[in-house]
Write a protein that holds these residues in place. Structure first.
Motif, PDB file in Angstrom:
ATOM      1  N   PHE A 134     -60.602  -8.569 -64.141  1.00 31.51           N
ATOM      2  CA  PHE A 134     -60.229  -8.356 -62.749  1.00 31.51           C
ATOM      3  C   PHE A 134     -61.015  -7.160 -62.229  1.00 31.51           C
TER       4      PHE A 134
ATOM      5  N   PHE B  26     -60.374  -4.433 -65.083  1.00 31.57           N
ATOM      6  CA  PHE B  26     -59.244  -4.612 -65.986  1.00 31.57           C
ATOM      7  C   PHE B  26     -59.462  -5.906 -66.750  1.00 31.57           C
TER       8      PHE B  26
ATOM      9  N   ALA C 198     -58.172  -8.888 -69.393  1.00 33.82           N
ATOM     10  CA  ALA C 198     -56.918  -9.553 -69.748  1.00 33.82           C
ATOM     11  C   ALA C 198     -57.226 -10.828 -70.525  1.00 33.82           C
TER      12      ALA C 198
ATOM     13  N   LEU D 110     -51.842 -14.526 -69.323  1.00 33.04           N
ATOM     14  CA  LEU D 110     -51.694 -14.687 -67.880  1.00 33.04           C
ATOM     15  C   LEU D 110     -51.091 -16.045 -67.527  1.00 33.04           C
TER      16      LEU D 110
ATOM     17  N   LEU E 272     -51.859 -14.827 -61.213  1.00 31.46           N
ATOM     18  CA  LEU E 272     -53.039 -14.050 -61.596  1.00 31.46           C
ATOM     19  C   LEU E 272     -54.021 -14.920 -62.368  1.00 31.46           C
TER      20      LEU E 272
ATOM     21  N   SER F  30     -58.684 -16.281 -61.502  1.00 30.19           N
ATOM     22  CA  SER F  30     -59.917 -16.116 -62.264  1.00 30.19           C
ATOM     23  C   SER F  30     -60.730 -17.407 -62.262  1.00 30.19           C
TER      24      SER F  30
ATOM     25  N   PHE G  57     -52.374  -2.076 -59.522  1.00 31.62           N
ATOM     26  CA  PHE G  57     -52.717  -3.229 -60.359  1.00 31.62           C
ATOM     27  C   PHE G  57     -52.543  -2.894 -61.839  1.00 31.62           C
ATOM     28  N   ARG G  58     -52.847  -1.667 -62.218  1.00 37.18           N
ATOM     29  CA  ARG G  58     -52.656  -1.233 -63.604  1.00 37.18           C
ATOM     30  C   ARG G  58     -51.177  -1.387 -64.000  1.00 37.18           C
TER      31      ARG G  58
ATOM     32  N   LEU H 251     -50.357  -5.241 -64.334  1.00 39.74           N
ATOM     33  CA  LEU H 251     -50.890  -5.830 -65.559  1.00 39.74           C
ATOM     34  C   LEU H 251     -50.168  -5.299 -66.794  1.00 39.74           C
TER      35      LEU H 251
ATOM     36  N   VAL I  23     -46.981  -7.184 -67.047  1.00 40.91           N
ATOM     37  CA  VAL I  23     -47.224  -8.561 -67.507  1.00 40.91           C
ATOM     38  C   VAL I  23     -47.364  -8.597 -69.029  1.00 40.91           C
ATOM     39  N   TYR I  24     -47.949  -7.560 -69.598  1.00 36.45           N
ATOM     40  CA  TYR I  24     -48.142  -7.483 -71.042  1.00 36.45           C
ATOM     41  C   TYR I  24     -46.919  -6.939 -71.780  1.00 36.45           C
TER      42      TYR I  24
ATOM     43  N   TYR J  60     -48.218 -11.684 -56.321  1.00 40.81           N
ATOM     44  CA  TYR J  60     -48.665 -12.368 -57.531  1.00 40.81           C
ATOM     45  C   TYR J  60     -47.524 -13.029 -58.301  1.00 40.81           C
TER      46      TYR J  60
END
Length: 105
Positions: free
Chosen positions: A6, A27, A29, A34, A41, A45, A66-67, A70, A73-74, A97
């Motif tokens: 990203f 970033f 990923a 995802l 998200l 891509s 955004f950091r 993400l 999300v992880y 998102y």
């Protein structure tokens, strides 16, 4: 190995409120994570035929926000201080998102 990148851009604002320049933060990923945890998200891509890494450009969310998205999300947790300080931006990005659980934090 990460297969999604990203490119998150943010504009720097001058004192007279004019946009000066854009800086970009990358970033990395994994598409499988995802697809399961943030399908919106994942859908951003695009595959790049020259490389195995899919690249997505994000221009409407700051790199700091955004950091947090993400990281969440992880499986990470956004620190309470950051949630308080950036609540609107984080909630707006989570809404954009479709990361519903983050909005409930």
């Amino acid at each position: 190995t990460a297969d999604v990148c990203f490119e998150v851009s943010s504009s720097e604002i001058e004192e007279d409120r004019s946009k000066r320049s854009r800086s970009s933060t990358s970033f990395h990923a994994h598409s499988q994570i995802l697809n399961i945890c943030a399908p919106m998200l994942a859908s951003l891509s695009e595959s790049n035929e020259d490389r195995s890494v899919k690249v997505a450009s994000i221009t409407d969310v700051s790199p700091d926000i955004f950091r947090h998205i993400l990281f969440y999300v992880y499986g990470g947790r956004v620190p309470k201080e950051d949630l308080k300080a950036h609540a609107k931006s984080i909630i707006d990005a989570a809404d954009k998102y479709s990361i519903v659980n983050l909005k409930l934090e």
